[in-house]
Design a protein around this motif. Structure first.
Motif, PDB file in Angstrom:
ATOM      1  N   SER A  28       0.841  -1.201   0.000  1.00 53.52           N
ATOM      2  CA  SER A  28       0.000   0.000   0.000  1.00 53.52           C
ATOM      3  C   SER A  28       0.875   1.250   0.000  1.00 53.52           C
ATOM      4  CB  SER A  28      -0.935   0.003   1.204  1.00 53.52           C
ATOM      5  OG  SER A  28      -0.190  -0.095   2.411  1.00 53.52           O
ATOM      6  N   TYR A  29       0.372   2.308  -0.625  1.00 54.01           N
ATOM      7  CA  TYR A  29       1.178   3.499  -0.864  1.00 54.01           C
ATOM      8  C   TYR A  29       0.349   4.753  -0.610  1.00 54.01           C
ATOM      9  CZ  TYR A  29       3.875   6.875  -3.754  1.00 54.01           C
ATOM     10  OH  TYR A  29       4.560   7.967  -4.226  1.00 54.01           O
ATOM     11  N   LEU A  30       0.867   5.629   0.231  1.00 53.59           N
ATOM     12  CA  LEU A  30       0.233   6.914   0.536  1.00 53.59           C
ATOM     13  C   LEU A  30       1.152   8.033   0.056  1.00 53.59           C
ATOM     14  CD1 LEU A  30      -1.964   8.633   2.023  1.00 53.59           C
ATOM     15  CD2 LEU A  30      -0.548   8.420   4.088  1.00 53.59           C
ATOM     16  N   ALA A  31       0.636   8.912  -0.811  1.00 58.24           N
ATOM     17  CA  ALA A  31       1.414  10.031  -1.349  1.00 58.24           C
ATOM     18  C   ALA A  31       0.852  11.340  -0.816  1.00 58.24           C
ATOM     19  CB  ALA A  31       1.384  10.017  -2.868  1.00 58.24           C
ATOM     20  N   LEU A  32       1.697  12.100  -0.133  1.00 63.01           N
ATOM     21  CA  LEU A  32       1.295  13.354   0.495  1.00 63.01           C
ATOM     22  C   LEU A  32       1.976  14.528  -0.194  1.00 63.01           C
ATOM     23  CD1 LEU A  32       1.813  12.185   4.200  1.00 63.01           C
ATOM     24  CD2 LEU A  32      -0.343  12.177   2.904  1.00 63.01           C
ATOM     25  N   GLY A  33       1.237  15.639  -0.384  1.00 60.60           N
ATOM     26  CA  GLY A  33       1.900  16.767  -1.015  1.00 60.60           C
ATOM     27  C   GLY A  33       0.973  17.883  -1.425  1.00 60.60           C
ATOM     28  N   LEU A  61       8.320  -5.139  -8.203  1.00 60.47           N
ATOM     29  CA  LEU A  61       7.977  -4.690  -6.856  1.00 60.47           C
ATOM     30  C   LEU A  61       6.493  -4.328  -6.852  1.00 60.47           C
ATOM     31  CD1 LEU A  61       9.117  -3.957  -4.014  1.00 60.47           C
ATOM     32  CD2 LEU A  61       9.382  -1.617  -4.880  1.00 60.47           C
ATOM     33  N   PRO A  62       5.652  -5.054  -6.092  1.00 61.14           N
ATOM     34  CA  PRO A  62       4.199  -4.880  -6.194  1.00 61.14           C
ATOM     35  C   PRO A  62       3.667  -3.658  -5.440  1.00 61.14           C
ATOM     36  CG  PRO A  62       4.700  -6.538  -4.551  1.00 61.14           C
ATOM     37  CD  PRO A  62       6.025  -6.139  -5.160  1.00 61.14           C
ATOM     38  N   LEU A  63       4.115  -2.493  -5.865  1.00 62.34           N
ATOM     39  CA  LEU A  63       3.661  -1.252  -5.239  1.00 62.34           C
ATOM     40  C   LEU A  63       2.281  -0.897  -5.785  1.00 62.34           C
ATOM     41  CD1 LEU A  63       4.460   1.043  -3.318  1.00 62.34           C
ATOM     42  CD2 LEU A  63       5.447   2.241  -5.292  1.00 62.34           C
ATOM     43  N   GLY A  64       1.344  -0.699  -4.877  1.00 62.36           N
ATOM     44  CA  GLY A  64      -0.026  -0.424  -5.280  1.00 62.36           C
ATOM     45  C   GLY A  64      -0.233   0.992  -5.768  1.00 62.36           C
ATOM     46  N   GLN A  65      -1.389   1.222  -6.380  1.00 59.15           N
ATOM     47  CA  GLN A  65      -1.753   2.565  -6.809  1.00 59.15           C
ATOM     48  C   GLN A  65      -1.860   3.473  -5.582  1.00 59.15           C
ATOM     49  OE1 GLN A  65      -2.189   3.844 -10.101  1.00 59.15           O
ATOM     50  NE2 GLN A  65      -0.970   1.975 -10.299  1.00 59.15           N
ATOM     51  N   PRO A  66      -1.317   4.672  -5.669  1.00 57.35           N
ATOM     52  CA  PRO A  66      -1.249   5.517  -4.467  1.00 57.35           C
ATOM     53  C   PRO A  66      -2.593   6.087  -4.033  1.00 57.35           C
ATOM     54  CG  PRO A  66      -0.463   6.722  -6.378  1.00 57.35           C
ATOM     55  CD  PRO A  66      -0.670   5.302  -6.831  1.00 57.35           C
ATOM     56  N   THR A  67      -2.765   6.152  -2.726  1.00 54.73           N
ATOM     57  CA  THR A  67      -3.798   7.004  -2.140  1.00 54.73           C
ATOM     58  C   THR A  67      -3.161   8.380  -2.018  1.00 54.73           C
ATOM     59  OG1 THR A  67      -4.805   5.207  -0.895  1.00 54.73           O
ATOM     60  CG2 THR A  67      -5.177   7.454  -0.077  1.00 54.73           C
ATOM     61  N   ILE A  68      -3.742   9.378  -2.656  1.00 51.75           N
ATOM     62  CA  ILE A  68      -3.114  10.701  -2.714  1.00 51.75           C
ATOM     63  C   ILE A  68      -3.876  11.696  -1.859  1.00 51.75           C
ATOM     64  CG2 ILE A  68      -2.502  12.629  -4.229  1.00 51.75           C
ATOM     65  CD1 ILE A  68      -2.000  10.644  -6.450  1.00 51.75           C
ATOM     66  N   ILE A  69      -3.151  12.327  -0.944  1.00 54.68           N
ATOM     67  CA  ILE A  69      -3.670  13.441  -0.156  1.00 54.68           C
ATOM     68  C   ILE A  69      -2.855  14.661  -0.561  1.00 54.68           C
ATOM     69  CG2 ILE A  69      -4.160  14.371   2.141  1.00 54.68           C
ATOM     70  CD1 ILE A  69      -5.707  11.833   1.534  1.00 54.68           C
ATOM     71  N   GLY A  93       2.666   0.637   3.373  1.00 56.86           N
ATOM     72  CA  GLY A  93       3.979   0.071   3.117  1.00 56.86           C
ATOM     73  C   GLY A  93       4.969   1.092   2.624  1.00 56.86           C
ATOM     74  N   LEU A  94       4.462   2.171   2.019  1.00 53.45           N
ATOM     75  CA  LEU A  94       5.296   3.272   1.554  1.00 53.45           C
ATOM     76  C   LEU A  94       4.524   4.567   1.713  1.00 53.45           C
ATOM     77  CD1 LEU A  94       7.898   4.266   0.064  1.00 53.45           C
ATOM     78  CD2 LEU A  94       6.575   4.099  -2.058  1.00 53.45           C
ATOM     79  N   PHE A 127       2.347   6.878   9.680  1.00 52.78           N
ATOM     80  CA  PHE A 127       1.525   6.192   8.685  1.00 52.78           C
ATOM     81  C   PHE A 127       2.269   5.021   8.045  1.00 52.78           C
ATOM     82  CE2 PHE A 127      -1.337   9.987   8.328  1.00 52.78           C
ATOM     83  CZ  PHE A 127      -2.505   9.307   8.614  1.00 52.78           C
ATOM     84  N   ALA A 128       3.590   5.053   8.128  1.00 53.44           N
ATOM     85  CA  ALA A 128       4.393   3.938   7.619  1.00 53.44           C
ATOM     86  C   ALA A 128       4.644   2.896   8.701  1.00 53.44           C
ATOM     87  CB  ALA A 128       5.719   4.455   7.076  1.00 53.44           C
ATOM     88  N   GLY A 129       3.787   2.870   9.695  1.00 53.51           N
ATOM     89  CA  GLY A 129       3.905   1.882  10.761  1.00 53.51           C
ATOM     90  C   GLY A 129       5.102   2.105  11.656  1.00 53.51           C
ATOM     91  N   GLY A 130       5.554   3.357  11.737  1.00 51.85           N
ATOM     92  CA  GLY A 130       6.708   3.671  12.575  1.00 51.85           C
ATOM     93  C   GLY A 130       8.033   3.289  11.945  1.00 51.85           C
ATOM     94  N   GLN A 131       8.039   3.008  10.642  1.00 54.49           N
ATOM     95  CA  GLN A 131       9.244   2.577   9.935  1.00 54.49           C
ATOM     96  C   GLN A 131       9.772   3.712   9.056  1.00 54.49           C
ATOM     97  OE1 GLN A 131      10.694  -0.453  10.372  1.00 54.49           O
ATOM     98  NE2 GLN A 131       9.111  -0.894  11.888  1.00 54.49           N
TER      99      GLN A 131
END
Length: 224
Positions: A28-33, A61-69, A93-94, A127-131
């Motif tokens: 899962s992928y979250l994009a902020l900007g 690398l199975p990176l999903g479509q981003p959730t964009i905020i 995950g990212l 949001f990255a699980g503390g990573q």
């Protein structure tokens, strides 16, 4: 990533062992900007986070479509408020973060930006699980090199963008977060009309693809 091993054996006769490996779980992928993350003036498929996901998938690398905020015009404070209002819960995950150009454009202080960016970075890590290794920050593009800035003091813009980027880089180093410098790519695009959209300020998918390509090896190293 979970791999399942299937083993089939017979009692009276020998049956060859077979293994099956299901597709890797999507990351899962979250994009902020701000406008650079939503790709103002460009089609959705041309947004750099969307292109990053596609490039990653092409490399296995199975990176999903981003959730964009993200929204055009947002500063660090406005992005932080939007994140709170979005009421997101799942760890990702990212997480990517590209923010700050509107702080500079609105003449907000460097000290304010650094303080608010530090808070946003902590939010991204949460949001990255503390990573921290699952967070990547992109530098602020130099809008002073676009046609839109022709009537502005381009040297001053470049100097301030450098200062804001240095502050962000320092915060990333403290937090253990990867920092990807895409600013030189935007400066190299100066004078090339094919690199900006109709508003003369924001970037085409071709330029944003370069950002995604620069971020890709960093993301691969972080997530594998």
């Amino acid at each position: 990533m979970i791999f399942l091993l299937g083993l089939l054996t017979g009692c009276a006769t020998h049956v060859p062992m077979t293994t099956t490996t299901p597709p890797a779980a999507t990351i899962s992928y979250l994009a902020l900007g701000d406008s650079y993350t939503i790709g103002e003036g460009a089609p959705e498929a041309g947004r750099w986070p969307v292109q990053l996901a596609a490039l990653a998938q092409a490399q296995g690398l199975p990176l999903g479509q981003p959730t964009i905020i993200a929204r055009t015009g947002w500063t660090t404070a406005e992005l932080q408020e939007a994140i709170r209002e979005a009421n997101l819960h799942q760890p990702y995950g990212l997480v990517s973060l590209l923010i700050g150009v509107n702080n500079q454009y609105r003449r907000q202080s460097l000290a304010q930006y650094q303080q608010e960016f530090r808070a946003l970075l902590a939010t991204a890590v949460a949001f990255a699980g503390g990573q921290p290794r699952h967070v990547v920050v992109l530098s602020i593009p130099d809008w002073g090199q676009t046609p839109f800035a022709a009537a502005h003091d381009q040297a001053q813009i470049a100097q301030e963008i450098n200062q804001f980027n240095q502050a962000a880089h320092e915060e990333c180093q403290r937090a253990g977060v990867a920092f990807v410098d895409i600013t030189p790519l935007t400066r190299a695009a100066a004078g090339d009309a094919s690199q900006v959209v109709a508003d003369g300020l924001h970037y085409t998918p071709a330029q944003m693809r370069q950002w995604a390509q620069r971020a890709l090896p960093v993301v691969q190293q972080q997530l594998r």
